[in-house]
Design an enzyme around this catalytic site. Structure first.
Site, PDB file in Angstrom:
ATOM      1  N   GLU A 222      28.325  67.614 -23.696  1.00  0.00           N
ATOM      2  CA  GLU A 222      27.384  67.414 -24.485  1.00  0.00           C
ATOM      3  C   GLU A 222      27.226  68.108 -25.995  1.00  0.00           C
ATOM      4  OE1 GLU A 222      24.856  66.327 -23.447  1.00  0.00           O
ATOM      5  OE2 GLU A 222      23.949  66.747 -21.500  1.00  0.00           O
TER       6      GLU A 222
ATOM      7  N   ASP B  53      32.756  61.674 -14.701  1.00  0.00           N
ATOM      8  CA  ASP B  53      31.949  62.805 -14.439  1.00  0.00           C
ATOM      9  C   ASP B  53      31.100  62.740 -13.015  1.00  0.00           C
ATOM     10  OD1 ASP B  53      30.439  60.703 -15.335  1.00  0.00           O
ATOM     11  OD2 ASP B  53      29.561  61.998 -17.371  1.00  0.00           O
TER      12      ASP B  53
ATOM     13  N   ASN C  12      22.268  61.527 -27.533  1.00  0.00           N
ATOM     14  CA  ASN C  12      22.845  62.764 -28.341  1.00  0.00           C
ATOM     15  C   ASN C  12      24.219  62.836 -28.907  1.00  0.00           C
ATOM     16  OD1 ASN C  12      23.892  63.417 -25.886  1.00  0.00           O
ATOM     17  ND2 ASN C  12      22.671  65.199 -25.680  1.00  0.00           N
TER      18      ASN C  12
ATOM     19  N   HIS D 210      26.654  62.312 -26.414  1.00  0.00           N
ATOM     20  CA  HIS D 210      27.401  62.775 -25.277  1.00  0.00           C
ATOM     21  C   HIS D 210      28.314  61.689 -25.141  1.00  0.00           C
ATOM     22  CE1 HIS D 210      24.322  62.480 -22.075  1.00  0.00           C
ATOM     23  NE2 HIS D 210      25.170  61.617 -21.821  1.00  0.00           N
TER      24      HIS D 210
HETATM   25  C1  GLP Z   1      24.914  59.678 -18.465  1.00  0.00           C
HETATM   26  C2  GLP Z   1      26.500  59.458 -18.299  1.00  0.00           C
HETATM   27  C3  GLP Z   1      27.423  59.126 -19.328  1.00  0.00           C
HETATM   28  C4  GLP Z   1      26.636  57.612 -19.830  1.00  0.00           C
HETATM   29  C5  GLP Z   1      25.088  58.144 -20.328  1.00  0.00           C
HETATM   30  C6  GLP Z   1      24.516  56.986 -20.909  1.00  0.00           C
HETATM   31  O1  GLP Z   1      24.733  60.691 -19.339  1.00  0.00           O
HETATM   32  N1  GLP Z   1      27.196  60.772 -17.966  1.00  0.00           N
HETATM   33  O2  GLP Z   1      28.486  58.842 -18.976  1.00  0.00           O
HETATM   34  O3  GLP Z   1      27.433  57.273 -20.920  1.00  0.00           O
HETATM   35  O4  GLP Z   1      24.480  58.406 -19.313  1.00  0.00           O
HETATM   36  O5  GLP Z   1      23.610  56.041 -19.910  1.00  0.00           O
HETATM   37  P1  GLP Z   1      23.286  54.823 -20.236  1.00  0.00           P
HETATM   38  O6  GLP Z   1      24.366  53.798 -20.254  1.00  0.00           O
HETATM   39  O7  GLP Z   1      22.377  54.752 -18.820  1.00  0.00           O
HETATM   40  O8  GLP Z   1      22.430  54.627 -21.315  1.00  0.00           O
END
Ligand code: GLP
Length: 248
Positions: free
Chosen positions: A140, A64, A133, A135
């Site tokens: 989402e 993404d 959440n 995702h």
């Molecule tokens: C963002 C990214 C996700 C990732 C998530 C969790 O939203 N788009 O791909 O998994 O953050 O991030 P973290 O690993 O910092 O908790």
């Protein structure tokens, strides 16, 4: 089928994930890797750099990107990937694929990304983190989910979680371009990483919750080859009033 591998801590989670990727690259030097951003996979990227693996023939597809951020914006996922990983391994620039954050034709850009994954022969291993959440990428929770790469409105919870990286709320991107749940589930193997007790509830729901669009990670239960590599803290089922009464 979901397999769970619990490690002692974040460091061991990263080592184990790097082992899985290394195994894949030895078996198939021209593998196609699906990559994630966020804080969770940083240790994995560090380990892969240290191992001096050969990425010459490897192709990558990131999950993404924020809509509106150029690749040189310090908060863009493109910047993150080059800064933390690609600039430190021997990957060919032309083999790196990250959805663009700036574009004019939404349909053309999302279709092109799907086509590129298809033309590369599909993803061999997809690395995932997970949002609180549920995702995955930027899919989402919603009343419906998109199968293919698409533009998504970020959830308020995600915008708030991201606010710490920007100097004002106005600057925090409200939209993103993301691979869809279908694009992700087409990967031949999926590795989901999670660390820390703040991810425990999400991991529990991923494993044991109903398959529901209100928790996108639950769709991983439908995939034949998913490994969750999580540290002890993320594997611990959180005590909530509901499951507390089950235990009594
Ligand atoms: C963002 C990214 C996700 C990732 C998530 C969790 O939203 N788009 O791909 O998994 O953050 O991030 P973290 O690993 O910092 O908790």
């Amino acid at each position: 089928m979901l397999q769970v591998f619990v490690t002692e801590n974040y460091e061991d989670m990263s080592v184990k994930a790097a082992e899985e990727i290394a195994k894949q690259l030895i078996e198939k030097p021209n593998s196609v890797l699906g990559l994630a951003t966020g804080s969770t996979p940083l240790g994995l990227y560090e380990k892969l750099i240290q191992q001096k693996l050969d990425f010459q023939a490897v192709k990558t597809f990131n999950l993404d990107e924020y809509v509106g951020l150029a690749p040189d914006h310090e908060q863009s996922y493109s910047y993150y990937m080059w800064h933390h990983f690609f600039s430190k391994i021997n990957i060919e620039k032309s083999n790196v694929n990250i959805p663009p954050g700036i574009f004019t034709d939404e349909q053309a850009v999302t279709e092109d990304y799907e086509n590129r994954i298809h033309e590369a022969g599909g993803i061999d291993i997809q690395v995932l983190g997970i949002g609180h959440n549920g995702h995955i990428g930027f899919n989402e929770p919603n009343s419906s989910l998109n199968a293919c790469t698409h533009i998504v409105q970020l959830a308020q919870q995600t915008i708030q979680a991201n606010a710490r990286f920007f100097s004002s709320m106005e600057e925090v991107p409200k939209r993103a371009i993301t691979m869809g749940m279908g694009s992700i589930l087409k990967a031949r193997k999926i590795i989901l990483l999670a660390s820390g007790e703040e991810k425990a509830e999400a991991i529990n729901k991923t494993l044991n919750g109903n398959i529901d669009t209100s928790f996108p990670a639950s769709f991983l239960q439908l995939h034949p080859n998913v490994t969750l590599i999580v540290d002890k803290a993320a594997a611990e089922v959180p005590v909530t009033p509901r499951n507390l009464s089950n235990r009594l």
